[in-house]
Structures are given as structure tokens and as C-alpha cells.
Design an enzyme around this catalytic site. Structure first.
Site, PDB file in Angstrom:
ATOM      1  N   ASP A 197      80.856 -54.229  24.297  1.00  0.00           N
ATOM      2  CA  ASP A 197      81.409 -52.936  23.911  1.00  0.00           C
ATOM      3  C   ASP A 197      82.922 -53.012  24.008  1.00  0.00           C
ATOM      4  O   ASP A 197      83.480 -54.075  24.303  1.00  0.00           O
ATOM      5  CB  ASP A 197      80.849 -51.801  24.779  1.00  0.00           C
ATOM      6  N   HIS A 268      82.887 -50.400  18.414  1.00  0.00           N
ATOM      7  CA  HIS A 268      82.670 -50.785  19.817  1.00  0.00           C
ATOM      8  C   HIS A 268      82.977 -52.278  20.015  1.00  0.00           C
ATOM      9  O   HIS A 268      82.276 -52.962  20.759  1.00  0.00           O
ATOM     10  CB  HIS A 268      81.227 -50.476  20.247  1.00  0.00           C
ATOM     11  N   GLU A 331      78.767 -44.900  16.191  1.00  0.00           N
ATOM     12  CA  GLU A 331      80.099 -44.405  16.549  1.00  0.00           C
ATOM     13  C   GLU A 331      81.213 -45.328  16.054  1.00  0.00           C
ATOM     14  O   GLU A 331      82.073 -45.754  16.819  1.00  0.00           O
ATOM     15  CB  GLU A 331      80.186 -44.233  18.068  1.00  0.00           C
TER      16      GLU A 331
END
Length: 547
Positions: A197, A268, A331
């Protein structure tokens, strides 16, 4: 039913009948593997390894020398027999079993080794809680009483998972091995490891050594809730070698747990960009992200970056035999693509409507690569927005909207794993209570976790089979130790596991009564679980925010 009569089996078996007379195991009792004589059996079919594992567990806890033998070597005392049977009527399936405890012994029938293993997990729960310890308590017992009963059991869903984020906070290997044991005890069969991440890269990649030399370490972390805008000033990091991960995979496989790796892309990925700035859109030398939340820094969409991703995934596949490889896909901010002349030119070159479509193109490239290697792509539900490959498995997570997203995914031909935030995100606190640790949000009680129904209401019968299971998630922004992780998982995992295994869960009141017994097992195993009435005073003090 009084407490002594409550067996406290978690998850609840599909069918169980109690008998007056059970089995008394004694020193000299053995674990026997034998074919079913009436049908010819299936040979040992992996049950030998299951038998050896059970014998080691019983030997450690009792001090007895529990042998594994064949039916020809019966000692004259009651034994535990693992029997292969033909599943001619389809009642057992690959993970189902039948267990009978009678004065003549304990008999576990299964058509495959996985079913035999789950039968042994039920047997362990039928024994006193101290039998889940790693060594005898006091002198070795003279007898182990197994209650008289007959069980026929099989799971409701094929995918029964736990997710662990080791990127935000690195968790030591020994804890992951322990988590495998706890998952298996609750008949969960999938461990989803979130390995990369913005805040850290945790897997050794030989071709790109800076991913761990640089990307596995961040300068500091937020202190308290991210809204407090404080930092701890303490470096944090760590990573798993390929040997570490191969050990985890093998240990899990012996307990019928499939380890699914997640390498999040194209968002990420700031830890990777910090290691290799050419992967980004600005060329700027970044550091590994020191905030929680989502970094705006995402991968560029050049062919060289796609090759980087496939190189990484090729090494990942060399470690993880799982059919499923998770690429995240959630995201992913598009701001850098929208403002980058190179990204806009790339979108035009590819014939896309604009840079916002680059993620869909990227996901299709990765999906094709995985399919060419005999693997299947798994992504969070945002990949539906960008155009998911037809054979992609969708992990649905986005809050109350998750139910609508799941309907869309299933109706468009995708298999679905449910992990909706309000029921399955165990980084949320148990309650809005100052005694609880700092968490991203309140609150998912044990009862709320138990109320979860994986198949969305309104999903047509012909599409319902697309929901192959569910998993709970533990994101670790606010969870920095194994003890804290155990607290957040348990006993919510116990509730969640029952909703994934049991065909018709009995209801909260019945479960709560059984859970009261089951918590003694967790205590014997040393699990730092949260009591049902709230944290202990000692636990509450651990969560007090530093001044």
C-alpha cells in the site's frame, strides 16, 4: 439447557443429535486412517496428514503418545477413526463430514481430506478447553470424555475468509501462523494478505530490490486518530522474504486455508513509487507515505510500468499457488492522470475517452496476464466502475452501497465475495465507548457482525449462486500489534464464521450462549479477545491515548 449441557460449538454444525453415551479416549488411543470397507474407500487421500496433525495436537495437550496407525493395529481402547466415504448423494461435498462419538470410539467420515480436517476441528471443540493448549495443565489426564453425539455438517459458502492488512503495520510471521490456526478452528478457509500500500511494501521481489530496501520502511506514522494531525516520530517497517511467505502458504495449506495475496494497483502504490520514481507521474523523489488515507500518487500507465506490474505478479505467483490473485484496484485517484500531458496522450494513443478510463484499460491488461498464467483476478468493487474483466472476482466493500454493487456484479456475470464495511470491517470499534481503542469508526458489535447476511436481499435465485462467500477485514492503520489485532478480530470472527459456515444459523440468543463456552477455548489458546461486556480494565488501559 444448563451451561454443562451447552457444547458451545462455533460455528454451529448443520445437523447434530445428542446421545447419552459418548467416547472415553485413554492413553493408548490412536488416530486411525482407514478406507470405508463397504465401498472400497478412497485410500488415504490426504487424511494421513490430517491424522498426523491431530495426533500432534492431542499429544502436546495431553502428554500422551498418540499414534497414527491403520485399522489393523487397533489397540482395544476407543480410537479416533478417519474414514473415506463416497459422497454418492452429494450430501457432504468436498468440505463436509460426519462425526459420531460412541462408546466404541470417534468416527469421522468424509469424502475428501478437507472434510476430515473440519471433523477434527469439531472434535477439538468437543474436548475440554485446556486441550487447546500447547502442553498439559498439571499431570496428564487419565481419560478424555467426548460427549455422545452424531453430526452431519458441511459449509454454506465456499469462500470463508479473513483479511489482514500487513502494509499499514507490519505483523510478524509467527502471528500470521497463529492466525491461520485460529481461522481453521473456526472453519474459515481463506486468508487474504494485503501486502502492499502507500504506507509500506511487505513482499520480497528479487527483480526490484528497492521495493523492500526503500518501500518497506516509513519515517513515521500518525499518532492517535488521523484527525488529530499528530505523528509519533518513530520509523516503522518490515517485510516478508519469499521463504517466509512460502512457509506461511505451506502451513496454511496443511490446515486447508488458501492464502490470497493482494498487490494493490494502480493506486495505493506510493511505497513502490518511492522506491522507483519512474513508476509515478511526476518523476519526483517521494518518501513512503507517512499519513493514513489515500495518496494522490498513482502509477503511470506506460508500457514499462505495466511490465513492472507483471514482473512483480510473476514473482508473486511463484510464491502463492492460489488460483486467485488480488490486485486491489480501489480508491485510485485520477487527478494526476487528468493533469499530466503524458497521461492524456497515453489515453488518446489507446483510443480511450479520457485519462479517467486508464484504470479500466490497465485492469484488463493485468487480467489478461493472470489468465494467461492460469490465475484469476480479484479486485475491490471499484474495478466494476472502470470496466472489470469478465472473469474477475469482485470483493464488494463499499458500505450500505455494497448491497447494490453486489447485485450489479452478480447480474453481470461476476462471482462475488462480500465484505461490506458496516458488518465486515473489523478495524471499526466494537462500540462508541471511550474504553475502546482508537479506531477509524464506530461501531460493529459482535451482534452486528452476527446479523450479517452474505446474499443480498432481492438477488434473483439464478444469480444468488454468484455470491461464493464473504470475508471480514482488519485494516491496521490503528492496529499496530498482534495483541491489538486479536482484540479487534475476536470474538467478532466467531460470529462471522458461523454466518459463512452454518446453513441456517440458530439466532443471536443461541449463539451468544454457545459463544460464552467458546470463549474459554480462546482463553486457553491465549487469545487477547474482547469480553462480550466490554474491554477488561487492563485492556482499556492499553488503549489510553498517549499524552
Amino acid at each position: 439447557m444448563n451451561e454443562q449441557q451447552v457444547l458451545g460449538l462455533v460455528p454451529e454444525p448443520a445437523s447434530m443429535q445428542r446421545d447419552d453415551a459418548g467416547c472415553a479416549l485413554r492413553p493408548g488411543s490412536a488416530v486411525i486412517t482407514s478406507p470405508e470397507p463397504a465401498t472400497g474407500g478412497h485410500g488415504n487421500d490426504g487424511r494421513g496428514a490430517v491424522a498426523r496433525l491431530l495426533a500432534r495436537e492431542l499429544s502436546a495437550a495431553t502428554g500422551w503418545d498418540v499414534a497414527v496407525t491403520s485399522a489393523a493395529a487397533v489397540t482395544g481402547v476407543p480410537n479416533i477413526e478417519l474414514v473415506a466415504v463416497r459422497d454418492t448423494d452429494g450430501r457432504l461435498g468436498p468440505e463436509g463430514y460426519r462425526l459420531a462419538s460412541t462408546p466404541t470410539g470417534v468416527r469421522i467420515e468424509a469424502s475428501e481430506a478437507a472434510g476430515a480436517f473440519y471433523g477434527t476441528r469439531t472434535l477439538l471443540q468437543l474436548l475440554p478447553p485446556d486441550l487447546l493448549r500447547a502442553a498439559p495443565v498439571g499431570k496428564s489426564p487419565e481419560v478424555l470424555e467426548v460427549p455422545g453425539l452424531r453430526v452431519e455438517d458441511r459449509p454454506r459458502f465456499a469462500w470463508r475468509g479473513m483479511g489482514l492488512d500487513v502494509s499499514r503495520h507490519y505483523m510478524p510471521k509467527h502471528f500470521i501462523l497463529r492466525l491461520v490456526d485460529l481461522a481453521a478452528l473456526h472453519k474459515l478457509n481463506t486468508l487474504h494478505l494485503h501486502l502492499t500500500d502507500d504506507q509500506g511494501w511487505r513482499i520480497q521481489i528479487d527483480k526490484y530490490p528497492r521495493l523492500t530496501a526503500v518501500g518497506a520502511w516509513r519515517r513515521e506514522s500518525p499518532l492517535g486518530h488521523y484527525r488529530d494531525a499528530r505523528t509519533d516520530g518513530t520509523p516503522h517497517g518490515g517485510f516478508y522474504t519469499k521463504a517466509d511467505l512460502a512457509e506461511i502458504v505451506a502451513y496454511a495449506a496443511a490446515r486447508f486455508v488458501n492464502v490470497v495475496p493482494e498487490i494493490d494497483m494502480p493506486g495505493h502504490m506510493r511505497a513502490a513509487i518511492a522506491a522507483y520514481p519512474e513508476l509515478g507521474n511526476t518523476g519526483e523523489q517521494l518518501e513512503v507515505f507517512t499519513n493514513w488515507g489515500i495518496s494522490e500518487d498513482v502509477l503511470n500507465m506506460q508500457d514499462s510500468t505495466v511490465r513492472f506490474c507483471t514482473d512483480v505478479l510473476e514473482e508473486v505467483m511463484g510464491v502463492f499457488p492460489s488460483r486467485y490473485i488480488h490486485i486491489g484496484g480501489d480508491e485510485c485517484p485520477t487527478r494526476q492522470w487528468e493533469t499530466s500531458p503524458r497521461a492524456r496522450a497515453r489515453a488518446s494513443e489507446l483510443g480511450l475517452g479520457g485519462p479517467e478510463h486508464l484504470q479500466g484499460w490497465f485492469t484488463s491488461q493485468i487480467g489478461r496476464f493472470l489468465a494467461d498464467h492460469g490465475r484469476a483476478l480479484v479486485g475491490w468493487d471499484e474495478i466494476l466502475d472502470a470496466g472489470a474483466p469478465q472473469n474477475a472476482l469482485i470483493t464488494v466493500w463499499r458500505g450500505e452501497e455494497a448491497l447494490r454493487v453486489a447485485l450489479t456484479a452478480a447480474r453481470t456475470g461476476h462471482d462475488v465475495v462480500m465484505a461490506p464495511e458496516p458488518w465486515a470491517y473489523f478495524d471499526w470499534s466494537y462500540a462508541d465507548d471511550p474504553r475502546e481503542p482508537v479506531a477509524i469508526r464506530p461501531a460493529i458489535s459482535v451482534e452486528k457482525a452476527y446479523s450479517f447476511e452474505p446474499v443480498p436481499e432481492g438477488l434473483e435465485r439464478e444469480h444468488a449462486e454468484r455470491v461464493i462467500g464473504a470475508q471480514c477485514q482488519l485494516w491496521t492503520e490503528y492496529v499496530n500489534t498482534p495483541a491489538h489485532a486479536e482484540y479487534m478480530y475476536f470474538p467478532r470472527v466467531c460470529a462471522f464464521s458461523e454466518k459463512l459456515w452454518s446453513p441456517a444459523a440458530a439466532g443471536w440468543d443461541d449463539f451468544e450462549q454457545r459463544l460464552g463456552v467458546h470463549l474459554r477455548r480462546l482463553a486457553a489458546m491465549g487469545v487477547n479477545y474482547r469480553p462480550l461486556d466490554g474491554p477488561t480494565p487492563g485492556q482499556a488501559r492499553l488503549w489510553e491515548a498517549p499524552a
